[in-house]
Design a protein around this motif. Structure first.
Motif, short mmCIF file in Angstrom:
data_model
loop_
_atom_site.label_atom_id
_atom_site.label_comp_id
_atom_site.label_asym_id
_atom_site.label_seq_id
_atom_site.Cartn_x
_atom_site.Cartn_y
_atom_site.Cartn_z
N ASN A 159 44.53 71.41 124.16
CA ASN A 159 43.93 72.21 123.42
C ASN A 159 43.96 72.08 121.72
OD1 ASN A 159 42.90 75.10 123.37
ND2 ASN A 159 44.68 75.91 124.26
N LEU A 180 40.95 69.69 121.51
CA LEU A 180 39.92 70.50 121.12
C LEU A 180 39.82 70.91 119.78
CD1 LEU A 180 39.57 72.39 124.65
CD2 LEU A 180 38.22 70.34 123.92
N THR A 181 41.05 71.61 119.47
CA THR A 181 40.99 71.85 117.90
C THR A 181 40.49 70.91 117.20
OG1 THR A 181 42.85 73.45 118.75
CG2 THR A 181 42.49 73.24 116.39
N SER A 202 36.73 70.26 117.42
CA SER A 202 36.23 71.35 116.88
C SER A 202 36.08 71.24 115.35
CB SER A 202 36.65 72.76 117.35
OG SER A 202 36.95 72.73 118.47
N CYS A 203 37.40 70.94 114.75
CA CYS A 203 37.16 70.89 113.27
C CYS A 203 36.42 69.83 112.82
CB CYS A 203 38.56 70.69 112.89
SG CYS A 203 39.73 72.02 112.95
N ALA A 236 33.74 68.70 114.27
CA ALA A 236 32.32 69.23 114.31
C ALA A 236 32.14 70.16 113.20
CB ALA A 236 32.27 69.93 115.73
N ILE A 237 32.91 71.14 112.94
CA ILE A 237 32.33 72.09 111.97
C ILE A 237 32.25 71.37 110.65
CG2 ILE A 237 33.48 73.87 110.42
CD1 ILE A 237 34.67 74.96 113.00
#
Lengths: 459, 362
Positions: free
Chosen positions: B31, B34-35, B38-39, B41-42
């Motif tokens: 997880n 993934l975080t 994601s960060c 990607a953002i």
């Protein structure tokens, strides 16, 4: 009082529901006929004043315009026709056999019948392909080809976009759906906003965005993005190495097919043993061995089956390899991203539609996470997923017609060019509609077969 | 013989900020991965956009001064704002669509107030308003205003008008089609089935081409159809088929008892349909109908292909203007903003309705 309740002898036909329905329908048919006749007359008169002859004769005329992206099309004559005929025959025969067995309520397929069916549906076409090995003519559109060939080329491009779009949007949609279902708050929100953003913007706007903004900002041919020669990206498009079949390619392909068939047989045998004796049989390593050994053998016997053709900078542009024009890239990427948002929602809602009790029951049976998903959740989710997914695939096929706006030469845009050149508006629009109807029917036919496989069988 | 049982660790906290972060972002290890992804990607999506749209942007109305900034030139939007809204509608007449917009906004906000919603006057106003709006925008006739032909209409105004009129026109047609498809009349039923399946099987573009190229051939010579009207015919034909399928779903969702009860009361077909069946059926399908409306709103962007200047085509019209040449990014962002706001509002509304609506299969 009783005489008031006595049934009347006969209801006049204009008071009975049936009579009214018939009258209404007669009026409808009359109105439709009147409309059709007047439209027909007007059209004939209008065409005459404009000096356009009706009919499909113009399809044989020389097209004379250039098409930016041409894929070779196997001409529907000679060997190909026989191949298709034998394919259809094989499928029909195996369908008839399976229906016959079902009506006799035997076990649907025992191995003898299965092999007969396989022989017919695979063997027969392969045999024809072998007999007519060299007679399948591949035609490339040139400016001197006929309008018919131009339309066929456009259709080929449409189908290419549709197939690639369907596969890619399903994969992307699945990833986004899994992302939304993930316990990670950040990831699931990113996926949520991906969906919200894509669903609420017109697909044409997105196509324009990819084509006019993203692809225009790519570097020139000289400064193209190059990943070791494997992937080259620049303003002119996307280049990948292509496979060139060599001498042993036939043997290699046959080996792969036989390997896959062998794995299928192994799996069936393993499952039968499991059903009958309860002893699980490990099949992973034998099947991997078969899949590697057979092609390797073919490689040794027939020599190297494929060579890679790398794109290389020659003059002003890249030559060799598989090139994808910016129009094609924009269309595929735009459609994929747009539809994947819808697919993601469909897949997510399908998975969420499986009741929690099912998951808990599966856990209580000591299944692991993968088994729960594969054996319990997905088969049930598929029932919910497949019908709406069918309409999304249809949407891809239909939305590929938006390519007309960014200049990718697919069916509608080529038809539009022909319409402008020849003025045969009625015929072109008729051809468009007929062809798209056929594509839609084919997709929904295929998906309905699949749906009837996954649908809940109630006893 | 008592065995030594080691003390168990206290469970990881599930509440509070730390618990939330651990549960939703960091635990277990994948997880956390993934975080981080994601960060990243953002960051890689938002940072360049922020730089372009805010940090390096300019809002000056002067195109030369705007060229000195590397980011967005929002002055372009400020300058071209009326064009985005109304297209090439004559500048001195722009107050008319504005008043029309005010009328609609007032009506919508009145309808949102619960105490007004039941009044008969509101319904009358809703029925009158399309006529008033058309008279205002088109002019001529009894209004005494100069006529502004439909070829001057454009921008967001045209987009919204097309979608609303298409919805209003497609609705009665689709009710008839749905009734025909669910009826057992041997001629009318296949007719409706054929229409629906035929239209649903082809792309909207081909219908628009048909309406713009072939429809004039069908009409008697001398009869001219307006360009906007032709596009409207295509869109209406397309959406009546989709809407009919939704309404058919609603008709099928009504229990047989309702039909039988109406029959038992001695109602005729039309009375039964209008008084008993349709009100219930339509109530069930309001959420999918709102979704359909979103579809219309988005798909009106295709009318640009047959030569109307809707909101999307305005982007090309304004950016080919030498003054603000090539400011396509700003135009797209602005247009996307409008489409997104409208569609998102509608889809949120349909979700709200879905939650509020008693389900059909109680």
């Amino acid at each position: 009082m009783s005489e008031r309740l006595a049934p009347q002898d006969k209801v006049p036909f204009w008071r009975s529901p049936q009579g009214r329905a018939w009258m209404f329908q007669l009026c409808m048919v009359g109105a439709f006929l009147w409309l059709a006749v007047s439209v027909y007359r007007n059209t004939l008169a209008n065409l005459e004043t404009r000096g356009i002859s009706s009919g499909f004769g113009f399809l044989g005329n020389e097209a004379g315009f250039r098409i930016g992206e041409v894929t070779g099309i196997p001409l529907p004559q000679g060997g190909l026709l026989w191949f298709l005929l034998s394919l259809v025959t094989g499928l029909v025969v195996s369908q008839l056999i399976s229906r016959h067995l079902k009506s006799k309520s035997e076990r649907p397929m025992n191995s003898t019948w299965l092999s007969v069916c396989l022989l017919f549906s695979i063997g027969l076409p392969m045999l024809t392909l072998y007999i007519f090995r060299d007679s399948v003519e591949i035609a490339h559109y040139t400016e001197s080809s006929s309008y018919f060939m131009a339309l066929l080329t456009g259709l080929g491009n449409t189908l290419k976009v549709t197939v690639i779009g369907c596969v890619a949007s399903t994969i992307l949609g699945l990833l986004v759906a899994l992302g939304r279902l993930s316990p990670n708050w950040l990831l699931s929100n990113i996926c949520r906003w991906f969906v919200e953003l894509n669903r609420n913007l017109p697909v044409l706007l997105q196509l324009f965005f990819w084509y006019f903004i993203v692809l225009q900002q790519l570097p020139n041919v000289r400064q193209s993005i190059d990943l070791g020669g494997w992937l080259i990206l620049n303003k002119r498009g996307l280049y990948l190495p292509s496979l060139v079949p060599q001498q042993g390619a036939w043997l290699f392909c046959a080996a792969v097919v036989i390997g896959l068939a062998a794995i299928w047989v192994i799996r069936r045998r393993a499952r039968r043993i499991l059903d009958e004796t309860g002893v699980p049989v490990k099949i992973l390593f034998p099947s991997l061995a078969v899949l590697i050994a057979l092609p390797a053998l073919a490689w040794l016997l027939g020599g190297q089956p494929f060579t890679l053709d790398f794109p290389a900078l020659k003059g002003f542009n890249f030559k060799g390899g598989t090139g994808m024009t910016p129009e094609f890239t924009a269309l595929v990427v735009g459609l994929t991203v747009y539809v994947s948002a819808f697919n993601a929602e469909i897949i997510r809602s399908g998975i969420e539609a499986v009741s929690k009790g099912q998951r808990e029951a599966a856990r209580a049976l000591a299944m692991n996470e993968r088994q729960v998903m594969r054996i319990v959740i997905l088969p049930q989710a598929m029932r919910v997923i497949v019908p709406p997914m069918t309409s999304e695939y249809l949407a891809i096929a239909k939305n590929s017609s938006l390519a007309v706006a960014i200049g990718y030469p697919e069916f509608v845009s080529i038809g539009g060019t022909i319409l402008n050149q020849s003025g045969q508006a009625v015929e072109i629009v008729g051809i468009w509609m007929g062809v798209y109807l056929c594509i839609s029917l084919l997709i929904s036919f295929g998906m309905n077969i699949y749906n009837s496989k996954v649908a809940l069988v109630e006893r | 013989m008592a065995q030594d049982i080691p003390d168990r660790q206290p469970p990881a906290t599930q509440v509070g900020l730390i618990g939330w972060v651990c549960k939703n972002l960091l635990c277990p290890w994948y997880n956390a991965v993934l975080t981080v992804v994601s960060c990243w990607a953002i960051w890689s999506a938002v940072a360049p956009f922020w730089e372009w749209a805010v940090t390096n942007a300019s809002i000056t109305l002067d195109p030369v001064a705007a060229k000195e900034h590397t980011g967005a030139a929002w002055g372009f939007i400020r300058d071209m704002w009326p064009v985005f809204m109304t297209g090439v509608y004559p500048a001195e007449e722009r107050w008319r669509p504005l008043i029309a917009l005010c009328i609609v906004v007032i009506l919508v906000s009145l309808s949102l107030v619960a105490s007004f919603r039941r009044s008969k006057w509101l319904k009358v106003l809703w029925f009158v308003s399309p006529i008033v709006v058309f008279a205002l925008v088109y002019g001529g006739g009894i209004t005494g205003l100069p006529v502004v032909g439909t070829h001057y209409w454009g921008g967001l105004m045209l987009t919204i008008m097309l979608s609303i009129v298409a919805m209003l026109a497609a609705f009665p047609l689709s009710v008839l089609l749905a009734l025909g498809r669910t009826s057992d009349m041997p001629i009318a039923k296949p007719f409706c089935v054929a229409y629906i399946e035929l239209i649903r099987g082809v792309p909207l573009i081909t219908l628009l081409f048909m309406a713009s190229v072939v429809l004039p051939l069908f009409l008697p010579s001398g009869m001219e159809l307006d360009k906007v009207l032709r596009a409207l015919v295509g869109i209406t034909m397309f959406f009546s088929a989709y809407l009919a399928e939704n309404i058919r779903g609603g008709l099928q969702g009504i229990s047989k008892g309702q039909y039988e009860a109406a029959d038992a009361l001695g109602m005729g077909y039309w009375k039964k349909t209008i008084v008993v069946i349709l009100p219930q059926a339509l109530r069930i399908v309001i959420p999918p109908m709102v979704n359909n409306f979103i579809g219309i709103l988005k798909d009106t962007s295709l009318v640009g292909i047959v030569g109307l200047v809707d909101l999307l085509q305005i982007a090309f019209a304004t950016t080919s203007n030498p003054k603000w040449f090539g400011r396509l990014e700003e135009a797209y962002v602005f247009i996307a903003f409008w489409y997104w706001i409208l569609c998102y509002a509608l889809s949120s509304y349909s979700q709200y309705l879905e939650r509020k609506m008693p389900s059909a299969s109680k």
